[in-house]
Structures are given as C-alpha cells and as structure tokens.
Design a protein around this motif. Structure first.
Motif, PDB file in Angstrom:
ATOM      1  N   GLN A 190       4.799   8.162  -1.333  1.00 27.30           N
ATOM      2  CA  GLN A 190       5.247   7.269  -2.114  1.00 27.30           C
ATOM      3  C   GLN A 190       5.128   5.997  -1.358  1.00 27.30           C
ATOM      4  N   GLU A 191       5.311   6.008   0.036  1.00 28.39           N
ATOM      5  CA  GLU A 191       5.424   4.819   0.801  1.00 28.39           C
ATOM      6  C   GLU A 191       3.745   4.353   0.867  1.00 28.39           C
ATOM      7  N   THR A 192       2.930   5.188   1.111  1.00 26.62           N
ATOM      8  CA  THR A 192       1.404   4.731   0.919  1.00 26.62           C
ATOM      9  C   THR A 192       1.015   4.235  -0.237  1.00 26.62           C
ATOM     10  N   ILE A 193       1.474   4.653  -1.528  1.00 29.98           N
ATOM     11  CA  ILE A 193       1.159   4.097  -2.660  1.00 29.98           C
ATOM     12  C   ILE A 193       1.761   2.698  -2.693  1.00 29.98           C
ATOM     13  N   THR A 194       3.165   2.420  -2.250  1.00 32.57           N
ATOM     14  CA  THR A 194       3.469   1.206  -2.249  1.00 32.57           C
ATOM     15  C   THR A 194       2.971   0.033  -1.397  1.00 32.57           C
ATOM     16  N   SER A 195       2.439   0.652  -0.060  1.00 33.31           N
ATOM     17  CA  SER A 195       1.660  -0.142   0.838  1.00 33.31           C
ATOM     18  C   SER A 195       0.404  -0.541   0.202  1.00 33.31           C
ATOM     19  N   LEU A 196      -0.452   0.443  -0.487  1.00 32.75           N
ATOM     20  CA  LEU A 196      -1.804  -0.020  -0.886  1.00 32.75           C
ATOM     21  C   LEU A 196      -1.483  -0.841  -2.112  1.00 32.75           C
ATOM     22  N   GLN A 197      -0.463  -0.949  -3.053  1.00 31.21           N
ATOM     23  CA  GLN A 197      -0.345  -1.946  -3.995  1.00 31.21           C
ATOM     24  C   GLN A 197       0.051  -3.534  -3.328  1.00 31.21           C
ATOM     25  N   ASP A 198       0.759  -3.269  -2.205  1.00 31.45           N
ATOM     26  CA  ASP A 198       1.045  -4.512  -1.545  1.00 31.45           C
ATOM     27  C   ASP A 198      -0.303  -5.051  -0.850  1.00 31.45           C
ATOM     28  N   CYS A 199      -1.100  -4.006  -0.283  1.00 34.49           N
ATOM     29  CA  CYS A 199      -2.552  -4.643   0.237  1.00 34.49           C
ATOM     30  C   CYS A 199      -3.373  -5.141  -1.013  1.00 34.49           C
ATOM     31  N   GLN A 200      -3.281  -4.546  -2.080  1.00 36.77           N
ATOM     32  CA  GLN A 200      -3.842  -5.369  -3.083  1.00 36.77           C
ATOM     33  C   GLN A 200      -3.662  -6.717  -3.400  1.00 36.77           C
ATOM     34  N   ARG A 201      -2.247  -6.968  -3.528  1.00 37.73           N
ATOM     35  CA  ARG A 201      -1.657  -8.365  -3.473  1.00 37.73           C
ATOM     36  C   ARG A 201      -1.976  -9.106  -2.721  1.00 37.73           C
ATOM     37  N   LEU A 202      -1.949  -8.843  -1.273  1.00 37.99           N
ATOM     38  CA  LEU A 202      -2.379  -9.635  -0.164  1.00 37.99           C
ATOM     39  C   LEU A 202      -3.821  -9.950   0.015  1.00 37.99           C
ATOM     40  N   ASN A 203      -4.628  -8.847  -0.233  1.00 34.86           N
ATOM     41  CA  ASN A 203      -6.033  -9.065  -0.486  1.00 34.86           C
ATOM     42  C   ASN A 203      -6.364 -10.205  -1.454  1.00 34.86           C
ATOM     43  N   ALA A 204      -5.867 -10.073  -2.605  1.00 35.56           N
ATOM     44  CA  ALA A 204      -5.913 -11.082  -3.846  1.00 35.56           C
ATOM     45  C   ALA A 204      -5.187 -12.393  -3.164  1.00 35.56           C
ATOM     46  N   ALA A 205      -4.350 -12.604  -2.744  1.00 34.92           N
ATOM     47  CA  ALA A 205      -3.583 -14.176  -2.329  1.00 34.92           C
ATOM     48  C   ALA A 205      -4.810 -14.419  -1.225  1.00 34.92           C
ATOM     49  N   ASN A 206      -5.217 -13.796  -0.361  1.00 33.18           N
ATOM     50  CA  ASN A 206      -6.070 -14.182   0.880  1.00 33.18           C
ATOM     51  C   ASN A 206      -7.334 -14.631   0.156  1.00 33.18           C
ATOM     52  N   GLY A 207      -7.880 -13.768  -0.634  1.00 31.66           N
ATOM     53  CA  GLY A 207      -9.164 -14.259  -1.347  1.00 31.66           C
ATOM     54  C   GLY A 207      -8.982 -15.483  -2.032  1.00 31.66           C
ATOM     55  N   ILE A 208      -7.784 -15.912  -2.666  1.00 29.99           N
ATOM     56  CA  ILE A 208      -7.845 -17.072  -3.482  1.00 29.99           C
ATOM     57  C   ILE A 208      -7.587 -18.281  -2.255  1.00 29.99           C
ATOM     58  N   ILE A 209      -7.263 -18.110  -1.135  1.00 33.74           N
ATOM     59  CA  ILE A 209      -7.065 -19.081  -0.268  1.00 33.74           C
ATOM     60  C   ILE A 209      -8.632 -19.235   0.375  1.00 33.74           C
ATOM     61  N   LEU A 210      -9.181 -18.406   0.662  1.00 34.90           N
ATOM     62  CA  LEU A 210     -10.701 -18.426   1.048  1.00 34.90           C
ATOM     63  C   LEU A 210     -11.539 -19.212   0.073  1.00 34.90           C
ATOM     64  N   ASP A 211     -11.270 -18.889  -0.992  1.00 33.98           N
ATOM     65  CA  ASP A 211     -12.045 -19.655  -2.364  1.00 33.98           C
ATOM     66  C   ASP A 211     -11.713 -21.043  -2.122  1.00 33.98           C
ATOM     67  N   ARG A 212     -10.522 -21.449  -2.108  1.00 28.10           N
ATOM     68  CA  ARG A 212     -10.020 -22.723  -2.198  1.00 28.10           C
ATOM     69  C   ARG A 212     -10.601 -23.578  -0.893  1.00 28.10           C
ATOM     70  N   GLN A 213     -10.847 -22.805   0.327  1.00 28.55           N
ATOM     71  CA  GLN A 213     -11.411 -23.567   1.535  1.00 28.55           C
ATOM     72  C   GLN A 213     -12.943 -23.537   1.356  1.00 28.55           C
ATOM     73  N   GLN A 214     -13.424 -22.498   0.733  1.00 30.61           N
ATOM     74  CA  GLN A 214     -14.908 -22.691   0.527  1.00 30.61           C
ATOM     75  C   GLN A 214     -15.226 -24.005  -0.538  1.00 30.61           C
ATOM     76  N   GLN A 215     -14.297 -24.257  -1.381  1.00 29.43           N
ATOM     77  CA  GLN A 215     -14.481 -25.217  -2.288  1.00 29.43           C
ATOM     78  C   GLN A 215     -14.348 -26.507  -1.584  1.00 29.43           C
ATOM     79  N   ALA A 216     -13.358 -26.468  -0.761  1.00 25.17           N
ATOM     80  CA  ALA A 216     -13.131 -27.751  -0.056  1.00 25.17           C
ATOM     81  C   ALA A 216     -14.223 -28.171   0.774  1.00 25.17           C
ATOM     82  N   THR A 217     -14.931 -27.178   1.611  1.00 24.55           N
ATOM     83  CA  THR A 217     -15.983 -27.347   2.551  1.00 24.55           C
ATOM     84  C   THR A 217     -17.173 -27.667   1.699  1.00 24.55           C
ATOM     85  N   ARG A 218     -17.537 -26.985   0.356  1.00 21.89           N
ATOM     86  CA  ARG A 218     -18.478 -27.494  -0.479  1.00 21.89           C
ATOM     87  C   ARG A 218     -18.415 -28.937  -0.871  1.00 21.89           C
TER      88      ARG A 218
END
Length: 158
Positions: A96-124
């Motif tokens: 159950q802890e693993t499932i919760t951790s993986l769900q949190d990983c999905q959330r963190l990865n999506a948030a990091n992806g948004i930041i990276l997209d914004r940085q790429q847009q600013a660079t472009r």
C-alpha cells in the motif's frame, strides 16, 4: 489473504525500494528545477531512467507471474487486488505504501515536466528574440493555445 507467495513478496519489496529511490530522484529534480541557471540534470536523468526501468521490470515480472496463474490483470484495480491477495499480513502495508509512493511519483513527474516545458518555452522565446523573429502579438486560438504573429527584427543580425 494467506501466508503470501514468496516470489510476489520478493518482487513487492524490490518494487517498493525502486519506487522510493525514484521518488527521491524526483524530489531532487524538483529542487534543482527551482535553481536558475539550471544545474546539470543529466546525471539525475540517467538515474531516473535506471529507476524507471527497474520499476517497469518489477511490474512486468508481477504481471507475468500473475498471468501464469491465470489471474486477470487487465485493469489497475484487478492487478492491485491480485497482488494484495498474494501477500502476507506484514507485506500488505508495504504494498500500500508502494502504491501511494508511485502515485506521488506520477504527480511529481508531471509537475517537473510542466516546469521543464515552461523553461523550454522561455529558452525558445529568447532564441527567437536573438534571431530576430520575436512574436509580436499574442492571441488565443480555438483550443486555448497561444497563437503568435511574427515580425522581423534586426537584433538577430547584429
């Protein structure tokens, strides 16, 4: 629930460890993304890739093991229930802890992806400015995406 299938328990422990390491890497990445100029993310990227492969390997092994037993794992709920049914009482909280951790990983990865997209847009946009093709007018299209009208500037030719 019964005494637990040793192979499933071993895989859950491996999956839990990989999920924890992946979660830690995502948190490190999030912290690094807050720093400007951007630090070198490649070593972190390589570690994330290795952990992602380990997570995928554990998941595939669990699915194969359950499929060999004739268990339906076509949905997330069926997969989770099948794994839970093959664990002992001591390993269920870890799962159950693993499932919760993986769900949190999905959330963190999506948030990091948004930041990276914004940085790429600013660079472009910065590169467009330097090349002399900065967007003049910014409007929104039917799908809500930004649309730009180009203008030619001479800064990029200096």
């Amino acid at each position: 629930m019964h005494s637990g299938t040793p192979e499933v328990i071993r895989l859950i422990m491996r999956l839990h460890e990989a999920a924890s390491r992946f979660h830690d890497l995502l948190q490190q990445e999030a912290a690094q993304l807050q720093v400007w100029p951007q630090p070198d993310l490649w070593p972190l990227h390589d570690d994330k890739l290795c952990q992602s492969r380990e997570l995928e390997s554990c998941h595939q092994q669990l699915q194969t093991l359950l499929s060999r037993q004739g268990i339906d794992t076509s949905t997330r709920a069926a997969f989770q229930a099948a794994v839970t049914a093959r664990l002992d009482a001591a390993t269920v909280p870890l799962w159950q802890e693993t499932i919760t951790s993986l769900q949190d990983c999905q959330r963190l990865n999506a948030a990091n992806g948004i930041i990276l997209d914004r940085q790429q847009q600013a660079t472009r946009q910065s590169l467009d400015l330097l090349r002399g093709s900065l967007d003049q007018a910014m409007t929104y299209g039917r799908q809500g995406a930004r649309q730009h009208a180009r203008r030619n500037l001479s800064l990029g030719q200096a």
